[in-house]
Scaffold this motif. Structure first.
Motif, short mmCIF file in Angstrom:
data_model
loop_
_atom_site.label_atom_id
_atom_site.label_comp_id
_atom_site.label_asym_id
_atom_site.label_seq_id
_atom_site.Cartn_x
_atom_site.Cartn_y
_atom_site.Cartn_z
N UNK A 141 -5.03 9.09 -2.84
CA UNK A 141 -4.65 10.50 -2.78
C UNK A 141 -5.05 10.78 -1.30
N UNK A 142 -5.98 10.16 -0.84
CA UNK A 142 -6.41 10.54 0.73
C UNK A 142 -5.41 9.83 1.88
N UNK A 143 -4.86 8.64 1.35
CA UNK A 143 -3.95 8.18 2.47
C UNK A 143 -2.46 8.66 2.10
N UNK A 144 -2.33 9.59 1.03
CA UNK A 144 -1.29 10.28 1.20
C UNK A 144 -0.09 9.39 0.36
N UNK A 145 -0.27 8.38 -0.39
CA UNK A 145 0.83 7.70 -1.16
C UNK A 145 1.35 8.62 -2.05
N UNK A 146 2.63 8.40 -2.34
CA UNK A 146 3.57 9.10 -3.11
C UNK A 146 4.03 8.30 -4.40
N UNK A 147 3.16 8.26 -5.67
CA UNK A 147 3.49 7.19 -6.60
C UNK A 147 4.61 7.88 -7.29
N UNK A 148 5.00 9.07 -7.22
CA UNK A 148 6.53 9.40 -8.00
C UNK A 148 7.41 8.89 -7.34
N UNK A 149 7.50 8.83 -6.21
CA UNK A 149 8.83 8.22 -5.56
C UNK A 149 8.90 6.94 -5.69
N UNK A 150 7.60 6.22 -6.04
CA UNK A 150 7.79 4.89 -6.19
C UNK A 150 8.18 4.42 -7.53
N UNK A 151 7.56 5.31 -8.62
CA UNK A 151 8.01 5.49 -10.07
C UNK A 151 9.38 5.61 -10.08
N UNK A 152 10.05 6.47 -9.40
CA UNK A 152 11.52 7.04 -9.56
C UNK A 152 12.37 5.54 -9.08
N UNK A 153 11.92 5.04 -8.12
CA UNK A 153 12.44 3.70 -7.50
C UNK A 153 12.58 2.51 -8.64
N UNK A 154 11.13 2.54 -9.17
CA UNK A 154 11.15 1.23 -10.08
C UNK A 154 11.90 1.64 -11.54
#
Ligand code: CFM
Length: 463
Positions: A141-154
């Motif tokens: 969360x602190x480094x600002x990763x966007x897991x949702x974008x990655x999930x959509x991709x996968x």
């Protein structure tokens, strides 16, 4: 004024607001202990982190889902194997832990690529599993990763998988309670209504806020089955990912842990008009009341009464055996929050015990309203008791037994006091009629075991 400043808190007087003793005639309109607030620096808190509330308490229970924790390995390891919620598919959810295993270089350069790699690897390792929850942790969360974008991709790349992202870092709230909230609301927003199950009964419910601790869910499932009721979804004990997407199909939400799952019951009411019925499923009287309430809702009171009568015939003599031996025994309960109000009156009415002190890790105001209303005068109600307060209370009350988790349990053992695991249980299930007997048996065995008295003997003085 029912608030109490413990001797040990003289240097942190702010703790007074968190400690309450029920006075004669107290009606909880003037004072309640402070709760659901930040921990005071200098006290040893029992509160857990918000990520843990989402992962360990709610999402991690699902039996057919890869639980990928996007963060350093410790977040994964520390929320693995610490809660006993079995499933009827060989305990898939208890066997494995998944992590994107973040290292320093990912913190510096971003962890999204690593997350994608881990997600694809996990699906490849478990080709029969098509569902995944990805959890954010403090680091990601602190480094600002966007897991949702990655999930959509996968999801696009693999085509046949469904992924939910729980974005609730450990620091997101003052306790694990925030994680419950975020999971409930986001699941409702994103997943409910996206799947349908086959309807096989005109009576359908969601069982909300029951986590199948040592098989609790199986007991409740059996009662519902005997009443001809179809359970659409268990939120989340022995539950599946897709059944939780079908929660909109139920006619009633039967809510047990109102703290961790009342949110989704409320949202289902708002969006789909499904009524919420709160029940207690620990203790004899409460279980009977719960079945009666469900029976009345569907107009099948006779079925409820039949189950109640059968269960009481089977289990009451056993309960009475323990009641005789437990009457008058003094108890402390140190758990999360709801179990305080689920248990206090059940122990007193069913077993004749006295509940004299309770501490809640993360209960909110409404939990304290409930427990103080149900509890006896003179009882201590503490928000997030620290270790020294705990010792002070124990010294004053001298309980026969303490119900708490393994962490505080270790302290209790060192004081040579009998202790029962109030979170994951000793020999559960503890819910329902059968569970009430199991619980009474465990309390009886703990109190009457000679072990603690023997442990208190200093053998160096023996000849
Ligand atoms: Fe609900 Fe629970 Fe509890 Fe809870 Fe918990 Fe728990 Fe608990 Mo431990 S969901 S609030 S976050 S009843 S893990 S199964 S026992 S503290 S009182």
């Amino acid at each position: 004024m029912p608030l109490k400043l413990f001797k040990c808190d003289e240097t942190i007087p702010e703790r007074e607001k968190h400690c309450y003793i029920k006075a004669p005639g107290e009606d909880i309109t003037e004072f309640l202990p402070a709760s659901n607030v930040e921990t005071i620096p200098g006290t040893l808190s029992e509160r857990g982190c918000s990520f843990c509330g989402s992962k360990l308490v709610i999402g991690g229970v699902l039996k057919d889902t890869i639980q990928l924790i996007h963060g350093p390995i410790g977040c994964s390891y520390d929320t693995w194997h610490t809660k006993r919620y079995p499933s009827d598919n060989g305990n898939f959810q208890l066997k494995y832990a998944w992590s994107s295993d973040l290292k320093e270089k990912h913190i510096v350069f971003g962890g999204e690529k690593q997350l994608k790699k881990s997600m694809i690897e996990a699906f490849k390792e478990f080709p029969e599993i098509k569902r995944m929850i990805v959890y954010t942790t403090c680091a990601t969360a602190l480094i600002g990763d966007d897991p949702k974008a990655v999930a959509d991709d996968v999801m696009e790349e693999l085509g046949d998988v469904d992924i939910f992202c729980s974005q609730c870092a450990g620091f997101a709230g003052v306790s694990q309670s925030k994680g419950h909230h975020v999971f409930n609301i986001d699941w409702m927003k994103e997943k409910v209504g996206t799947h349908e199950v086959e309807i096989t009964s005109e009576y359908t419910v969601n069982f909300i806020g029951d986590y199948n601790i040592q098989g609790d869910t199986y007991i409740l499932e059996d009662y519902m089955k005997r009443m001809g009721i179809q359970i659409i979804a268990h939120f989340t004990g022995n539950g599946t990912y897709d059944s939780l997407r079908s929660m909109h199909q139920a006619k009633l939400n039967v809510t047990n842990c109102a703290r961790s799952a009342g949110y989704i019951a409320n949202e289902l009411k708002k969006k789909y008009g499904i009524p919420r019925l709160d029940v207690d499923t620990w203790g004899f009287d409460y279980t009977a009341e719960a079945l009666r309430k469900v029976g009345i809702f569907f107009g099948i009171e006779d079925r409820a009464e039949k189950v109640i009568a059968e269960e009481i015939t089977k289990w009451k003599p056993k309960l009475d055996y323990y009641k005789e031996r437990l009457t008058g025994k003094k108890v402390c309960i140190w758990t999360g929050g709801p179990r305080l109000w689920h248990w206090t009156k059940a122990f007193e009415d069913d077993l004749g015990m006295q509940v004299l002190a309770m501490s809640s890790k993360f209960g909110h105001q409404e939990d304290f309203e409930k427990v103080i209303s149900r509890g006896r005068e003179g009882t201590y109600y503490i928000d997030d008791a620290n270790e020294l307060e705990f010792f002070e209370v124990l010294g004053q009350i001298k309980p026969d037994m303490v119900l708490t988790g393994p962490r505080v349990g270790e302290l209790v053992k060192k004081l040579h006091l009998p202790y029962i695991n109030g979170h994951a249980y000793h020999n559960g299930p503890y819910m329902g009629f059968e569970g009430a007997v199991n619980m009474a048996r465990d309390m009886h065995n703990a109190i009457y075991s000679p072990l603690m008295k023997l442990a208190a003997i200093d053998i160096r003085e023996q000849k």
